[in-house]
Scaffold this motif. Structure first.
Motif, PDB file in Angstrom:
ATOM      1  N   LEU A   1       0.839  -1.210   0.000  1.00  0.00           N
ATOM      2  CA  LEU A   1       0.000   0.000   0.000  1.00  0.00           C
ATOM      3  C   LEU A   1       0.874   1.260   0.000  1.00  0.00           C
ATOM      4  O   LEU A   1       0.556   2.250  -0.659  1.00  0.00           O
ATOM      5  N   ALA A   2       1.992   1.195   0.731  1.00  0.00           N
ATOM      6  CA  ALA A   2       2.897   2.361   0.770  1.00  0.00           C
ATOM      7  C   ALA A   2       3.476   2.650  -0.613  1.00  0.00           C
ATOM      8  O   ALA A   2       3.654   3.812  -0.993  1.00  0.00           O
ATOM      9  N   THR A   3       3.753   1.599  -1.381  1.00  0.00           N
ATOM     10  CA  THR A   3       4.287   1.831  -2.739  1.00  0.00           C
ATOM     11  C   THR A   3       3.206   2.448  -3.634  1.00  0.00           C
ATOM     12  O   THR A   3       3.509   3.251  -4.502  1.00  0.00           O
ATOM     13  N   ILE A   4       1.953   2.073  -3.390  1.00  0.00           N
ATOM     14  CA  ILE A   4       0.844   2.666  -4.163  1.00  0.00           C
ATOM     15  C   ILE A   4       0.771   4.159  -3.867  1.00  0.00           C
ATOM     16  O   ILE A   4       0.599   4.984  -4.756  1.00  0.00           O
ATOM     17  N   ARG A   5       0.911   4.508  -2.577  1.00  0.00           N
ATOM     18  CA  ARG A   5       0.878   5.920  -2.177  1.00  0.00           C
ATOM     19  C   ARG A   5       2.040   6.680  -2.834  1.00  0.00           C
ATOM     20  O   ARG A   5       1.860   7.800  -3.300  1.00  0.00           O
ATOM     21  N   ASP A   6       3.212   6.052  -2.893  1.00  0.00           N
ATOM     22  CA  ASP A   6       4.387   6.727  -3.450  1.00  0.00           C
ATOM     23  C   ASP A   6       4.300   6.868  -4.965  1.00  0.00           C
ATOM     24  O   ASP A   6       4.547   7.940  -5.505  1.00  0.00           O
ATOM     25  N   ASP A   7       4.004   5.778  -5.649  1.00  0.00           N
ATOM     26  CA  ASP A   7       3.953   5.806  -7.117  1.00  0.00           C
ATOM     27  C   ASP A   7       3.286   4.526  -7.609  1.00  0.00           C
ATOM     28  O   ASP A   7       3.916   3.459  -7.629  1.00  0.00           O
ATOM     29  N   GLU A   8       2.043   4.657  -8.018  1.00  0.00           N
ATOM     30  CA  GLU A   8       1.263   3.462  -8.346  1.00  0.00           C
ATOM     31  C   GLU A   8       1.790   2.723  -9.589  1.00  0.00           C
ATOM     32  O   GLU A   8       1.805   1.491  -9.619  1.00  0.00           O
ATOM     33  N   ILE A   9       2.245   3.496 -10.593  1.00  0.00           N
ATOM     34  CA  ILE A   9       2.726   2.837 -11.820  1.00  0.00           C
ATOM     35  C   ILE A   9       4.023   2.081 -11.533  1.00  0.00           C
ATOM     36  O   ILE A   9       4.197   0.930 -11.955  1.00  0.00           O
ATOM     37  N   ALA A  10       4.913   2.727 -10.786  1.00  0.00           N
ATOM     38  CA  ALA A  10       6.169   2.058 -10.432  1.00  0.00           C
ATOM     39  C   ALA A  10       5.877   0.808  -9.590  1.00  0.00           C
ATOM     40  O   ALA A  10       6.549  -0.216  -9.735  1.00  0.00           O
ATOM     41  N   ALA A  11       4.859   0.902  -8.731  1.00  0.00           N
ATOM     42  CA  ALA A  11       4.482  -0.253  -7.904  1.00  0.00           C
ATOM     43  C   ALA A  11       4.010  -1.408  -8.786  1.00  0.00           C
ATOM     44  O   ALA A  11       4.455  -2.543  -8.626  1.00  0.00           O
ATOM     45  N   GLU A  12       3.149  -1.104  -9.743  1.00  0.00           N
ATOM     46  CA  GLU A  12       2.641  -2.138 -10.670  1.00  0.00           C
ATOM     47  C   GLU A  12       3.804  -2.807 -11.395  1.00  0.00           C
ATOM     48  O   GLU A  12       3.841  -4.031 -11.526  1.00  0.00           O
ATOM     49  N   CYS A  13       4.746  -1.969 -11.851  1.00  0.00           N
ATOM     50  CA  CYS A  13       5.861  -2.513 -12.617  1.00  0.00           C
ATOM     51  C   CYS A  13       6.853  -3.273 -11.736  1.00  0.00           C
ATOM     52  O   CYS A  13       7.754  -3.938 -12.243  1.00  0.00           O
ATOM     53  N   SER A  14       6.681  -3.164 -10.413  1.00  0.00           N
ATOM     54  CA  SER A  14       7.525  -3.943  -9.500  1.00  0.00           C
ATOM     55  C   SER A  14       6.792  -5.197  -9.037  1.00  0.00           C
ATOM     56  O   SER A  14       7.236  -5.868  -8.106  1.00  0.00           O
ATOM     57  N   GLY A  15       5.659  -5.473  -9.651  1.00  0.00           N
ATOM     58  CA  GLY A  15       4.925  -6.701  -9.324  1.00  0.00           C
ATOM     59  C   GLY A  15       3.883  -6.551  -8.239  1.00  0.00           C
ATOM     60  O   GLY A  15       3.324  -7.551  -7.772  1.00  0.00           O
ATOM     61  N   VAL A  16       3.613  -5.309  -7.798  1.00  0.00           N
ATOM     62  CA  VAL A  16       2.628  -5.106  -6.730  1.00  0.00           C
ATOM     63  C   VAL A  16       1.208  -5.165  -7.322  1.00  0.00           C
ATOM     64  O   VAL A  16       0.887  -4.374  -8.217  1.00  0.00           O
TER      65      VAL A  16
END
Lengths: 246, 336
Positions: B203-218
């Motif tokens: 969830l913290a990665t979504i708050r920081d940057d959702e696209i980057a999170a998706e591309c990191s497998g989140v």
């Protein structure tokens, strides 16, 4: 100039990939293939559709037409995180670190989510090893906010590497860096490629692209105009006219 | 090393970790509950329980809101809808089955959780202001439904008579105080567990940057759905005992704007990135609201919340936690 002769089955293929933004055609029926362990340079003038192409292949943008195959499996309808778990990783043109987390925690995220590791000690140890590999061992506990531009680029690569990719898209990983810094990043990319990772380098620095790539693909106004040996591609009249302005 | 000695050697760190992860928080919670009861009992007046109830209710609401709003950065203005779902589930129960309150809290949680999941599924592809507006619209739609549902009193409302309190608690306000205190502790434990788990990291990665999170497998949508479900369920649970607290339920009280605004203000003022922020905000603002309501006027308490909210958003957007963290980092005795 046609498709490069494939020596082994392609790990990634794009067939007739088309992407429109309202009326604007950003990608127009682009075909592309990438072999296992291959190094490909993707070039084109600003606005030619390079980043859109990367976004389309990695699932950030849904495509309007065509298909994307990974190891022969159609992944066109998969989301970005599903593609990341399969082994499609990328770095971003503008670094996008998770600012609320430390440098090491940034690396831990793909290890947890893309690779699926659950043991915290193993995740931490592996993240440290990746940081050493990309030259950020000393910044492990630092905040990404304190990193320099080259360090942020390395963090991007480290995060992509942590996803244990089979294909890595390095989107302008060297933009704005000095010659020495470019060499540093290039060395990291070469090391990753030596480990068997196929790499697509999207870059404006032609010297670097030619030095790095085994094959070069040229996009102009959303269309692929050339694909082949770097020297042949660079001397192709259409490429010179469209890309180099000659 | 013998087999037994090896077993002991490997078991120790696991036991220690288990103790730190579960036993310590549980023991702390038990101590907090007992101490709070002791303090409230020491006043020897029932009003102590009545005045404390809304404070704990805000702890639950603010903590629940923060799971989506703070951890993932998705601002949900549909608080009143989830709270009212709990309230009206209780009203329906009162008018039909009259199940005991703890069971009703559970049922309210399940219903609000399912609705939270549904709302999330429909709205979580929206971002920023669009998501916030969609959640607000959801609350308005639900408000209209309850305003026109005659079985639960529609716009004119319905009176709820309190059943006898369980023997251990003595009076019903003391029982409600205990129930809401328990819910507050439970919600904080859940929020803390979420924060330190893979869900919280995601969830913290979504708050920081959702696209980057998706591309990191989140799996961003999946995590946001978990957050809306949990958040909705806890808000619904907070609403379940409210009917017995207020004893007269109408849409104006169940869908109170003040409750919704306070619920957002508390994590913003306390700090949104950690479980403790909403707790600090709720305890401070909730207590301040009660004190000003009793000593001056309820209108002033609303104004105070507004002034504090504007002040924090303008001057300390990371809330009290952010201020404390900044001061700590600049402490003079720190090593350079």
């Amino acid at each position: 100039m046609g498709e490069a002769v494939t020596q082994s089955a392609p790990v990634l293929r794009a067939l007739q990939v088309t992407k429109r933004f309202d009326g604007f055609v950003a990608l127009d029926a682009v075909d592309f293939s990438l072999r296992e362990g291959e190094r490909v340079g993707l070039i084109g003038p600003n606005g030619s559709g390079k980043s859109t192409f990367v976004n389309s292949l990695t699932g950030v943008f849904p495509i309007d037409h065509g298909s994307v195959l990974f190891n022969g499996t159609d992944i066109t309808r998969l989301t970005a995180w599903q593609r990341a778990r399969l082994g499609l990783a990328r770095s971003f043109q503008l670094p996008r670190p998770f600012k609320s987390q430390s440098v090491r925690q940034n690396i831990e995220i793909p290890l947890m989510f893309a690779v699926g590791q659950t043991n915290p000690d193993r995740i931490a140890a592996e993240a440290e090893a990746i940081l050493l590999q990309v030259g950020l061992g000393a910044q492990s506990r630092a905040s990404p906010k304190s990193l320099t531009q080259v360090e942020l680029r390395k963090l991007e690569l480290g995060r992509a590497l942590a996803a244990k990719p089979r294909v890595l898209f390095a989107d302008e990983s060297m933009a704005g860096l000095s010659d020495t810094e470019v060499d540093e990043v290039l060395e990291v990319l070469m090391k990753l490629n030596a480990e068997g990772i196929s790499i697509v380098l999207i870059e404006h620095i032609m010297r670097t692209v030619v030095r790095f790539s085994e094959r070069i693909v040229v996009l102009v106004a959303g269309k692929k105009i050339a694909d082949g040996d770097p020297r042949e591609v660079m001397s192709h009249p259409e490429v010179e006219r469209a890309y180099l302005g000659q | 090393m013998s087999g037994r000695a090896m077993r002991v050697a490997t078991a120790r760190p696991i036991r220690r970790r288990w103790g730190r992860r579960y036993l310590l928080p549980l023991a702390t919670c038990a101590a907090i509950i007992l101490a709070t009861f002791a303090v409230a009992d020491s006043f020897h007046i029932e009003y102590a329980y009545i005045a404390s109830y809304p404070v704990f209710q805000y702890v639950v609401l603010a903590t629940a809101w923060n799971i989506l709003g703070g951890y993932a950065g998705y601002v949900n203005f549909g608080i009143a809808a989830f709270f009212a779902l709990g309230v009206y589930t209780s009203v329906v129960n009162y008018l039909t089955l009259q199940l005991p309150l703890p069971l009703m809290i559970l049922v309210s949680g399940v219903i609000a959780g399912i609705v939270g999941f549904g709302m999330g599924y429909l709205t979580l592809r929206l971002k920023g202001a669009y998501f916030a507006i969609a959640t607000l619209a959801f609350a308005i739609v639900l408000n209209t439904v309850f305003n026109n549902w005659y079985f639960v009193g529609a716009a004119r409302g319905v009176s709820v008579l309190r059943p006898p309190a369980p023997y251990f608690f003595g009076t019903y306000p003391r029982y409600l105080f205990g129930v809401m205190l328990g819910l507050a502790v439970l919600s904080v434990l859940i929020a803390r567990a979420v924060e330190y788990s893979w869900i919280g990291r995601g969830l913290a990665t979504i708050r920081d940057d959702e696209i980057a999170a998706e591309c990191s497998g989140v799996p961003t949508l999946r995590l946001k759905l978990i957050a809306t479900t949990l958040s909705g369920a806890l808000m619904g649970m907070a609403g379940a005992p409210f009917a017995y607290y207020i004893t007269y339920v109408d849409p104006a009280s169940a869908f109170s704007l003040t409750t919704a605004v306070n619920t957002v203000a508390m994590p913003v003022i306390g700090g949104m990135t950690s479980w403790i922020g909403p707790v600090i905000g709720a305890l401070l603002l909730g207590t301040l609201e009660q004190v000003t309501t009793v000593t001056i006027s309820s209108a002033l308490s609303v104004m105070l919340v507004g002034v504090l909210l504007v002040t924090f958003v303008a001057l300390a957007p990371r809330g009290i936690l952010g201020v404390v963290k900044a001061l700590w980092e600049r402490r003079p005795w720190a090593k350079p």
